[in-house]
Design an enzyme around this catalytic site. Structure first.
Site, PDB file in Angstrom:
ATOM      1  N   ASN A  62     -39.988  43.827 -59.318  1.00 19.43           N
ATOM      2  CA  ASN A  62     -38.904  43.891 -60.300  1.00 19.43           C
ATOM      3  C   ASN A  62     -38.084  45.159 -60.128  1.00 19.43           C
ATOM      4  O   ASN A  62     -38.602  46.228 -59.817  1.00 19.43           O
ATOM      5  CB  ASN A  62     -39.387  43.696 -61.743  1.00 19.43           C
ATOM      6  CG  ASN A  62     -40.540  44.569 -62.160  1.00 19.43           C
ATOM      7  OD1 ASN A  62     -41.355  44.989 -61.356  1.00 19.43           O
ATOM      8  ND2 ASN A  62     -40.620  44.858 -63.445  1.00 19.43           N
ATOM      9  N   CYS A  73     -36.138  40.123 -61.956  1.00 17.77           N
ATOM     10  CA  CYS A  73     -37.595  39.937 -61.865  1.00 17.77           C
ATOM     11  C   CYS A  73     -38.055  39.927 -60.401  1.00 17.77           C
ATOM     12  O   CYS A  73     -37.299  39.549 -59.487  1.00 17.77           O
ATOM     13  CB  CYS A  73     -37.995  38.601 -62.469  1.00 17.77           C
ATOM     14  SG  CYS A  73     -37.746  38.467 -64.234  1.00 17.77           S
ATOM     15  N   GLU A  75     -40.051  37.852 -58.892  1.00 18.73           N
ATOM     16  CA  GLU A  75     -40.071  36.534 -58.253  1.00 18.73           C
ATOM     17  C   GLU A  75     -38.723  36.200 -57.638  1.00 18.73           C
ATOM     18  O   GLU A  75     -38.628  35.647 -56.544  1.00 18.73           O
ATOM     19  CB  GLU A  75     -40.437  35.440 -59.275  1.00 18.73           C
ATOM     20  CG  GLU A  75     -41.829  35.563 -59.847  1.00 18.73           C
ATOM     21  CD  GLU A  75     -41.916  36.455 -61.075  1.00 18.73           C
ATOM     22  OE1 GLU A  75     -41.103  37.405 -61.202  1.00 18.73           O
ATOM     23  OE2 GLU A  75     -42.807  36.226 -61.900  1.00 18.73           O
TER      24      GLU A  75
HETATM   25  N1  THU Z   1     -40.656  40.539 -65.031  1.00 22.92           N
HETATM   26  C1  THU Z   1     -40.876  40.093 -63.755  1.00 22.92           C
HETATM   27  O1  THU Z   1     -40.579  40.779 -62.771  1.00 22.92           O
HETATM   28  N2  THU Z   1     -41.408  38.863 -63.609  1.00 22.92           N
HETATM   29  C2  THU Z   1     -41.787  38.067 -64.627  1.00 22.92           C
HETATM   30  O2  THU Z   1     -42.268  36.971 -64.379  1.00 22.92           O
HETATM   31  C3  THU Z   1     -41.638  38.493 -66.008  1.00 22.92           C
HETATM   32  C4  THU Z   1     -40.964  39.791 -66.214  1.00 22.92           C
HETATM   33  C5  THU Z   1     -40.080  41.881 -65.184  1.00 22.92           C
HETATM   34  C6  THU Z   1     -38.698  41.935 -65.720  1.00 22.92           C
HETATM   35  C7  THU Z   1     -38.671  43.325 -66.319  1.00 22.92           C
HETATM   36  O3  THU Z   1     -38.386  44.248 -65.285  1.00 22.92           O
HETATM   37  C8  THU Z   1     -40.090  43.562 -66.781  1.00 22.92           C
HETATM   38  O4  THU Z   1     -40.882  42.626 -66.075  1.00 22.92           O
HETATM   39  C9  THU Z   1     -40.307  43.381 -68.284  1.00 22.92           C
HETATM   40  O5  THU Z   1     -39.818  42.157 -68.716  1.00 22.92           O
END
Ligand code: THU
Length: 163
Positions: A62, A73, A75
């Site tokens: 992220n 995110c 993914e």
């Molecule tokens: N986040 C991800 O990278 N993947 C997920 O599946 C859920 C949330 C990140 C987004 C943000 O940087 C942090 O986690 C908090 O939401």
């Protein structure tokens, strides 16, 4: 009126050693990518590793921003990275490794709706499922065989018709 039940099979592994060697390796890539996440605002680090049909592994983590919605995110960073580096190469699996939280009660973090939608786009493009391995620093590992399983009735290009 008709009723239709929509369900899916979730596989739960209490320990990574129950997974195949390739899956364990993919999870290790995701955990390593988590360390390099840029998450100064949420402090919630996530790493993702995409396994392609040619055996290559592409990672993401992220990436946050002072303007919060501008962040992305893990993914989506990973799957877009794969699409950019190996265009047209089918994706077989994605492993996700998230920070653990006590409140989650041992459940691994699951991808957000936007990431599910983004991954399903590639399932539809390549006409084959993309399996997911969900893990946190501790606790069980969840596996689903297709991303579409966890976003039933997803929007897809067929709804756009020729518009
Ligand atoms: N986040 C991800 O990278 N993947 C997920 O599946 C859920 C949330 C990140 C987004 C943000 O940087 C942090 O986690 C908090 O939401």
């Amino acid at each position: 009126m008709k009723k239709k039940k929509i369900g899916f099979e979730l596989l739960i592994f209490d320990d990574a050693s129950e997974l195949s060697q390739n899956e364990q390796k993919l999870l290790r890539h995701a955990a390593a990518a988590r360390q390099d996440a840029y998450a100064p605002y949420s402090k919630f680090k996530v790493g993702a590793a995409v396994l392609l049909e040619n055996g290559e592994v592409v990672i993401g983590n992220n990436q946050e921003n002072a303007s919060y919605p501008s962040g992305l995110c893990a993914e989506r960073v990973a799957i877009f990275h794969a699409g950019a580096k190996y265009p047209g190469m089918p994706v077989k699996a994605i492993a996700i490794s998230a920070s653990s939280s006590k409140e989650a009660d041992g459940e691994p973090a699951a991808p957000c709706g936007n990431c599910r939608q983004s991954i399903i786009e590639y399932e539809q493009k390549q006409k084959s499922p993309i399996s997911l391995l969900l893990s946190s620093e501790t606790g069980p590992i969840y596996k689903c065989n297709s991303t579409a399983d966890i976003l039933p009735l997803a929007f897809n290009s067929s709804f756009l018709g020729d518009s």
